[in-house]
Design a protein around this motif. Sequence first.
Motif, short mmCIF file in Angstrom:
data_model
loop_
_atom_site.label_atom_id
_atom_site.label_comp_id
_atom_site.label_asym_id
_atom_site.label_seq_id
_atom_site.Cartn_x
_atom_site.Cartn_y
_atom_site.Cartn_z
N ALA A 91 0.83 -1.21 0.00
CA ALA A 91 0.00 0.00 0.00
C ALA A 91 0.87 1.26 0.00
CB ALA A 91 -0.94 0.00 1.21
N GLU A 92 1.91 1.26 0.80
CA GLU A 92 2.83 2.40 0.84
C GLU A 92 3.58 2.55 -0.48
OE1 GLU A 92 6.19 4.24 3.79
OE2 GLU A 92 6.23 2.06 3.47
N ALA A 93 4.10 1.45 -0.99
CA ALA A 93 4.90 1.51 -2.22
C ALA A 93 4.06 1.96 -3.42
CB ALA A 93 5.53 0.15 -2.51
N THR A 94 2.82 1.50 -3.50
CA THR A 94 2.01 1.88 -4.67
C THR A 94 1.62 3.34 -4.63
OG1 THR A 94 0.31 1.09 -6.17
CG2 THR A 94 -0.33 1.32 -3.86
N ARG A 95 1.51 3.93 -3.45
CA ARG A 95 1.25 5.37 -3.37
C ARG A 95 2.54 6.15 -3.68
NH1 ARG A 95 -1.57 8.09 -4.54
NH2 ARG A 95 -1.19 9.72 -3.00
N LEU A 96 3.65 5.75 -3.08
CA LEU A 96 4.91 6.45 -3.30
C LEU A 96 5.37 6.38 -4.75
CD1 LEU A 96 6.98 5.31 -0.19
CD2 LEU A 96 6.22 7.66 -0.70
N HIS A 97 5.28 5.21 -5.36
CA HIS A 97 5.87 4.98 -6.68
C HIS A 97 4.89 5.07 -7.83
CE1 HIS A 97 9.29 2.46 -4.68
NE2 HIS A 97 9.20 3.68 -4.20
N ASN A 98 3.65 4.63 -7.62
CA ASN A 98 2.68 4.54 -8.73
C ASN A 98 1.59 5.60 -8.66
OD1 ASN A 98 2.90 1.21 -7.76
ND2 ASN A 98 3.89 1.95 -9.63
N ASP A 99 1.55 6.37 -7.59
CA ASP A 99 0.47 7.32 -7.36
C ASP A 99 -0.88 6.65 -7.59
OD1 ASP A 99 -0.64 9.74 -6.64
OD2 ASP A 99 -0.42 10.66 -8.62
N ALA A 100 -1.01 5.43 -7.07
CA ALA A 100 -2.27 4.68 -7.22
C ALA A 100 -3.41 5.50 -6.64
CB ALA A 100 -2.18 3.32 -6.52
N ASN A 101 -4.54 5.48 -7.35
CA ASN A 101 -5.69 6.24 -6.87
C ASN A 101 -6.84 5.36 -6.40
OD1 ASN A 101 -6.36 5.49 -9.50
ND2 ASN A 101 -6.32 7.58 -10.29
N ILE A 102 -6.68 4.05 -6.53
CA ILE A 102 -7.66 3.11 -5.98
C ILE A 102 -6.92 1.99 -5.26
CG2 ILE A 102 -9.45 1.40 -6.48
CD1 ILE A 102 -10.36 3.09 -8.81
N LEU A 103 -7.36 1.73 -4.05
CA LEU A 103 -6.89 0.58 -3.27
C LEU A 103 -7.88 -0.56 -3.49
CD1 LEU A 103 -5.34 -0.93 -0.99
CD2 LEU A 103 -6.83 0.28 0.63
N ALA A 104 -7.39 -1.71 -3.87
CA ALA A 104 -8.24 -2.90 -3.99
C ALA A 104 -7.77 -3.92 -2.96
CB ALA A 104 -8.16 -3.49 -5.40
N MET A 105 -8.75 -4.58 -2.34
CA MET A 105 -8.44 -5.62 -1.36
C MET A 105 -9.40 -6.78 -1.54
SD MET A 105 -7.64 -3.54 2.18
CE MET A 105 -9.23 -2.72 2.26
N GLY A 106 -9.00 -7.93 -1.03
CA GLY A 106 -9.83 -9.12 -1.06
C GLY A 106 -10.48 -9.36 0.28
N GLY A 107 -11.79 -9.34 0.32
CA GLY A 107 -12.51 -9.57 1.55
C GLY A 107 -12.34 -10.98 2.10
N ARG A 108 -11.95 -11.91 1.22
CA ARG A 108 -11.71 -13.29 1.64
C ARG A 108 -10.22 -13.57 1.81
NH1 ARG A 108 -15.96 -15.16 -2.88
NH2 ARG A 108 -17.86 -14.66 -1.72
N VAL A 109 -9.41 -12.50 1.69
CA VAL A 109 -7.96 -12.65 1.76
C VAL A 109 -7.38 -11.93 2.97
CG1 VAL A 109 -5.79 -12.18 0.54
CG2 VAL A 109 -7.83 -12.85 -0.76
N VAL A 110 -7.87 -10.72 3.22
CA VAL A 110 -7.32 -9.87 4.27
C VAL A 110 -8.35 -9.71 5.39
CG1 VAL A 110 -6.39 -7.58 4.77
CG2 VAL A 110 -6.00 -8.59 2.53
#
Length: 142
Positions: A91-110
């Motif tokens: 989550a940190e790396a994708t904001r720092l490096h990719n400027d990701a604008n959507i976080l996706a998560m798995g409800g059956r994973v996390v």
Amino acid sequence: MIALGCDHGGYELMQEVKKHLEERGLEYKDFGCTGPESVDYPVYGKKVAQAIVDGECEKGILICGTGIGISITANKFKGIRAALCTDCFTAEATRLHNDANILAMGGRVVGPGLALKIVDTFLDTPFSGDERHIRRINMIED
């Protein structure tokens, strides 16, 4: 404003995320789904991505069973960089490096405890603005 969307596989976790955002005093718009009954994740992935593309929301959070299908759907939109995260480092790396604008998560994973830490990391980490990362993002967009 944060756009939220989930399917039935992410519904329960999204309820936890909404409570958490409210506790933090962060505004969100819920694009559904509205319950644990089976629905099609592309409907909600598209709604959240479109809200960001249109400028209605700045960032988004998407949750389906694995986070995979809903992130694939969102990434079909120009200007969307949806990142599937299973830990705080990604989550940190994708904001720092990719400027990701959507976080996706798995409800059956996390689980909810980790998911809320991932949400906080994603929302609280700024884009680095480094030239090399800007160059790479531009390459994605071309």
